[in-house]
Structure formats: structure tokens, C-alpha cells
Design an enzyme around this catalytic site. Structure first.
Site, PDB file in Angstrom:
ATOM      1  N   TYR A   1       0.837  -1.201   0.000  1.00 36.25           N
ATOM      2  CA  TYR A   1       0.000   0.000   0.000  1.00 36.25           C
ATOM      3  C   TYR A   1       0.876   1.257   0.000  1.00 36.25           C
ATOM      4  O   TYR A   1       0.704   2.157  -0.830  1.00 36.25           O
ATOM      5  CB  TYR A   1      -0.920  -0.010   1.231  1.00 36.25           C
TER       6      TYR A   1
HETATM    7  N1  LIG Z   1      -8.273   6.938   6.210  1.00 40.40           N
HETATM    8  C1  LIG Z   1      -6.984   7.103   6.434  1.00 40.40           C
HETATM    9  O1  LIG Z   1      -6.511   6.968   7.566  1.00 40.40           O
HETATM   10  C2  LIG Z   1      -6.043   7.498   5.305  1.00 40.40           C
HETATM   11  C3  LIG Z   1      -4.710   7.767   5.634  1.00 40.40           C
HETATM   12  C4  LIG Z   1      -3.833   8.117   4.621  1.00 40.40           C
HETATM   13  C5  LIG Z   1      -4.272   8.226   3.317  1.00 40.40           C
HETATM   14  N2  LIG Z   1      -5.567   7.942   3.019  1.00 40.40           N
HETATM   15  C6  LIG Z   1      -5.975   8.047   1.606  1.00 40.40           C
HETATM   16  O2  LIG Z   1      -7.148   8.845   1.536  1.00 40.40           O
HETATM   17  C7  LIG Z   1      -7.981   8.384   0.483  1.00 40.40           C
HETATM   18  C8  LIG Z   1      -9.372   8.066   1.018  1.00 40.40           C
HETATM   19  O3  LIG Z   1      -9.256   7.036   2.022  1.00 40.40           O
HETATM   20  P1  LIG Z   1     -10.499   6.567   2.888  1.00 40.40           P
HETATM   21  O4  LIG Z   1     -10.028   6.293   4.245  1.00 40.40           O
HETATM   22  O5  LIG Z   1     -11.631   7.490   2.683  1.00 40.40           O
HETATM   23  O6  LIG Z   1     -10.793   5.159   2.207  1.00 40.40           O
HETATM   24  P2  LIG Z   1     -12.144   4.556   1.629  1.00 40.40           P
HETATM   25  O7  LIG Z   1     -11.833   3.155   1.239  1.00 40.40           O
HETATM   26  O8  LIG Z   1     -13.247   4.800   2.589  1.00 40.40           O
HETATM   27  O9  LIG Z   1     -12.394   5.440   0.335  1.00 40.40           O
HETATM   28  C9  LIG Z   1     -11.865   5.134  -0.915  1.00 40.40           C
HETATM   29  C10 LIG Z   1     -13.016   5.071  -1.915  1.00 40.40           C
HETATM   30  O10 LIG Z   1     -12.442   4.767  -3.185  1.00 40.40           O
HETATM   31  C11 LIG Z   1     -13.319   3.866  -3.840  1.00 40.40           C
HETATM   32  N3  LIG Z   1     -12.576   3.082  -4.812  1.00 40.40           N
HETATM   33  C12 LIG Z   1     -11.724   2.040  -4.564  1.00 40.40           C
HETATM   34  N4  LIG Z   1     -11.283   1.547  -5.719  1.00 40.40           N
HETATM   35  C13 LIG Z   1     -11.821   2.289  -6.720  1.00 40.40           C
HETATM   36  C14 LIG Z   1     -11.753   2.239  -8.126  1.00 40.40           C
HETATM   37  N5  LIG Z   1     -11.001   1.323  -8.734  1.00 40.40           N
HETATM   38  N6  LIG Z   1     -12.464   3.133  -8.836  1.00 40.40           N
HETATM   39  C15 LIG Z   1     -13.246   4.067  -8.206  1.00 40.40           C
HETATM   40  N7  LIG Z   1     -13.361   4.142  -6.867  1.00 40.40           N
HETATM   41  C16 LIG Z   1     -12.650   3.270  -6.129  1.00 40.40           C
HETATM   42  C17 LIG Z   1     -13.878   2.984  -2.747  1.00 40.40           C
HETATM   43  O11 LIG Z   1     -15.105   2.368  -3.134  1.00 40.40           O
HETATM   44  C18 LIG Z   1     -14.022   3.972  -1.607  1.00 40.40           C
HETATM   45  O12 LIG Z   1     -15.342   4.482  -1.564  1.00 40.40           O
HETATM   46  C19 LIG Z   1      -7.264   7.199  -0.148  1.00 40.40           C
HETATM   47  O13 LIG Z   1      -6.520   7.669  -1.240  1.00 40.40           O
HETATM   48  C20 LIG Z   1      -6.335   6.734   0.962  1.00 40.40           C
HETATM   49  O14 LIG Z   1      -5.214   6.070   0.435  1.00 40.40           O
HETATM   50  C21 LIG Z   1      -6.461   7.584   3.980  1.00 40.40           C
END
Ligand SMILES: NC(=O)c1ccc[n+]([C@@H]2O[C@H](COP(=O)([O-])OP(=O)(O)OC[C@H]3O[C@@H](n4cnc5c(N)ncnc54)[C@H](O)[C@@H]3O)[C@@H](O)[C@H]2O)c1
Length: 327
Positions: free
Chosen positions: A153
């Protein structure tokens, strides 16, 4: 403004889409409802966006589709003012094929970046992660800290972010990458320490710690993530920059479990179990750069954020708990 939020049915993207609509923007959400956690949670996020549109000046449109679909991505990116790219295979999990991380997080981001070339987009925000740092050589991490991810990741997020910076430079695109540090708050994803501890304590079950609880984390309240993203819609500072967005504080997983337990069910003991975790031992953000460039200031200590999440959890327990507990 027209804003495309990829991953807008997810946890962070859901909050962004809702807030952007409330701010009067016209929001298009692209999400494929990936079922790696309960999609009913994503449906709630979409509902929140639609409710915001029903209440106010902005609009909300959901496009069910995949960031790996270059044609669809190009169509959406070329008809917006801002791209807020949050779609990803999120979460550091050992049971997910590294290729999936690569295809969604790297190839998906390249689709966004390629589509952005030659447009007059006002802003492209790429969601990156503290996982790009890997093993800490010093803490708190500043952006100059070496990047040596310890999970597929983290590797995929680093590759995506680097492509973003190359495109910003080569094609003069207004791209900013935000390295988020473990985000929590209302409607958070299941399977994260805070939601696990809260849901167990709410049911009189001792919070369960994987390992000895000595790992430390910088936990960021989702409102702070929303606030920096709102600033980026209004300002043209920070093009071509990568920056940390964290709380600037740190707490061990054991102390976090105690904090939740003390707030909800002081009579409970903590229990420890073996757990396989492939993420970094410690994360802690220096948020100086985001402060200087964007005026970013975290607004919650972990105690305040946990108290707010617990309150929200109790108010939304009926629908949220079965989803977060996988029932
Ligand atoms: N939550 C955290 O702690 C955290 C920390 C660091 C970075 N991030 C980053 O922030 C962003 C959002 O994370 P989150 O926690 O909301 O995760 P999440 O999984 O809730 O949201 C990601 C969304 O992307 C969608 N998705 C996945 N694959 C896809 C595809 N192929 N096409 C279209 N949509 C797709 C999923 O259905 C989901 O709704 C991500 O890029 C993640 O890497 C999150």
C-alpha cells in the site's frame, strides 16, 4: 466551481463531497463501491452528499465507475475545474493482492494525471499517506524524511504521489499531494483501531489490542482533512508540493485503548491478542509545511477527537454499529 471527487463514496471523499456541496460547489463523485468493506456505509456517505444538495446551493451527482477506466476518467476530468483524487485501495492489509494496490492506486492516478494534461484545471489534489515513510529514522516526520515504505500500500501511494509531482513539473499542472496521517471521525471505515475500540466498549466488551500496543500513531480528525482541502479550493498556493496533514500529536495504541475505555466503560480491562500488521511502528507528523503554505492548523487533540467520535457513535449506533462490526 465544478469539483470531481474520486472515491467520493468513501470515508474521506464522502466528507469532502458533502462539505463542498454545502459550500455551494457542483460536485461529481466517481466511485466503484469496492466491496472491501460494507458498501452500505458508502451508501450513507452518498446520502449525506445528496442531503447537502437538497439543503443548499451546490449540486451532487454520483457516477458509478472505476478509476482504472481511462476513458471515463478522461471524460470527467476534462469537464471539471478541480479534481480531488481520493479513490484508492486504502488500508494496509496483508490479505490484499499487491497488484490491486498497484492497479487502483498507481494506474488509477496515472489516468487522472494523463487526463489533466492540456486542461486548465485549477487544482488537482492527490491523497497520499504517511505510509510512504515506512520505518522512522527520526520523528516527527518532516517531508524531507526518507521514504521507504514497508507495505505494498505504502509503495503504491508513494509511486502515485511521485508521478503527481513529475506531472506537476513537466506539464505545469497545479497538483498538490497531501500525506494524511491515520484519519478518524464520523462514518470512519471499519477495521481501524478507534472504531474497533469504540464499538467494543459500547457493547461492554474489553478493547482488543493487536500486539503489545506500543506502536504509536498520529491520528487526524477528519474535519481537519476537510479544512485543508477547502483551503486548497480557494488558494493557488502550494502547486507542485507534497505535505503532511496530521494532528502533530502522537499516542500509543495502548494509550488510545485506555482513552476510549476511560471515556466509555472505565470498568473494562484491556485485552491483548496476536495480530499481523505490516505497517510502520510509529507515525508522527510535522505539520509545519502545511501550516506555512496553507495556514493549516489541527483543531483537535486525540482526547477531544475521540470524545467527539464517541458522541457521534452513540447518536448513530443503530445504523453504524452493524456495519462497523460486520454484522
Ligand atoms: N483513512 C486514512 O486513515 C487514510 C490515511 C492516509 C491516506 N488515506 C488516503 O485517503 C484516500 C481516502 O481514504 P479513505 O479512508 O476514505 O478510504 P475509503 O476506502 O473509505 O475510500 C476510498 C473510496 O475509493 C473507492 N474506490 C476504490 N477503488 C476504486 C476504483 N477502482 N475506482 C473508483 N473508486 C474506487 C472505494 O469504493 C471507496 O469508496 C485514499 O486515497 C487513501 O489512500 C487515507
Amino acid at each position: 466551481m465544478d469539483v470531481l471527487v474520486t472515491g467520493g463514496a468513501g470515508f474521506i471523499g464522502g466528507h469532502l463531497a458533502e462539505r463542498f456541496v454545502r459550500d455551494g460547489h457542483d460536485v461529481v463523485v466517481l466511485d466503484n463501491f469496492d466491496p472491501y468493506y460494507d458498501v452500505r456505509l458508502k451508501e450513507h456517505n452518498v446520502e449525506a452528499g445528496r442531503a447537502a444538495a437538497a439543503d443548499g446551493d451546490g449540486s451532487y451527482r454520483l457516477v458509478e465507475g472505476d478509476v482504472r477506466d481511462a476513458e471515463l476518467v478522461a471524460e470527467l476530468v476534462t469537464s471539471t475545474d478541480v479534481v480531488s483524487h481520493h479513490a484508492a485501495q486504502a488500508g494496509v492489509r496483508a490479505d490484499i493482492d499487491p497488484r490491486k494496490y498497484h492497479e487502483v492506486n498507481v494506474d488509477g492516478t496515472l489516468n487522472v494525471l494523463d487526463a489533466a494534461r492540456g486542461t486548465d484545471l485549477r487544482r488537482v489534489v492527490l491523497a497520499s499517506s504517511s505510509s510512504v515513510y515506512g520505518t522512522a529514522q527520526y520523528l516527527p516526520y518532516d517531508e524531507a524524511h526518507p521514504t521507504k515504505p514497508v507495505s505494498p500500500y505504502g509503495a503504491s501511494k508513494l509511486a502515485a504521489e511521485r508521478y503527481g509531482m513529475v506531472y506537476a513539473d513537466r506539464y505545469n499542472l497545479p497538483i498538490v499531494a497531501l500525506r494524511y496521517f491515520t484519519v478518524y471521525g464520523p462514518r470512519m471505515r471499519p477495521g481501524m483501531a478507534i472504531s474497533n475500540f469504540v464499538s467494543r466498549c459500547a457493547n461492554g466488551e474489553p478493547p482488543e489490542i493487536y500486539g503489545d500496543g506500543s506502536k504509536t500513531r498520529d491520528f487526524t480528525f477528519v474535519e481537519d482533512i476537510v479544512s485543508v482541502n477547502r483551503t486548497l479550493l480557494e488558494s493557488d498556493a502550494a502547486d507542485g508540493e507534497t505535505m503532511n496533514v496530521g494532528s502533530g500529536g502522537t499516542i500509543s495504541i495502548e494509550e488510545l485503548a485506555e482513552t476510549v475505555r476511560d471515556a466509555m466503560a472505565p470498568e473494562l480491562d484491556l485485552i491483548y491478542t496476536t495480530g499481523y500488521d505490516i505497517d510502520a511502528e510509529h507515525t508522527h507528523a510535522s505539520v509545519e509545511k502545511a501550516g506555512e503554505l496553507l495556514g493549516y492548523e489541527p483543531t483537535r487533540t486525540i482526547e477531544e477527537g475521540v470524545a467527539e467520535f464517541v458522541e457521534w457513535y452513540r447518536e448513530n449506533q443503530e445504523w453504524y454499529e452493524p456495519l462497523v462490526r460486520g454484522e
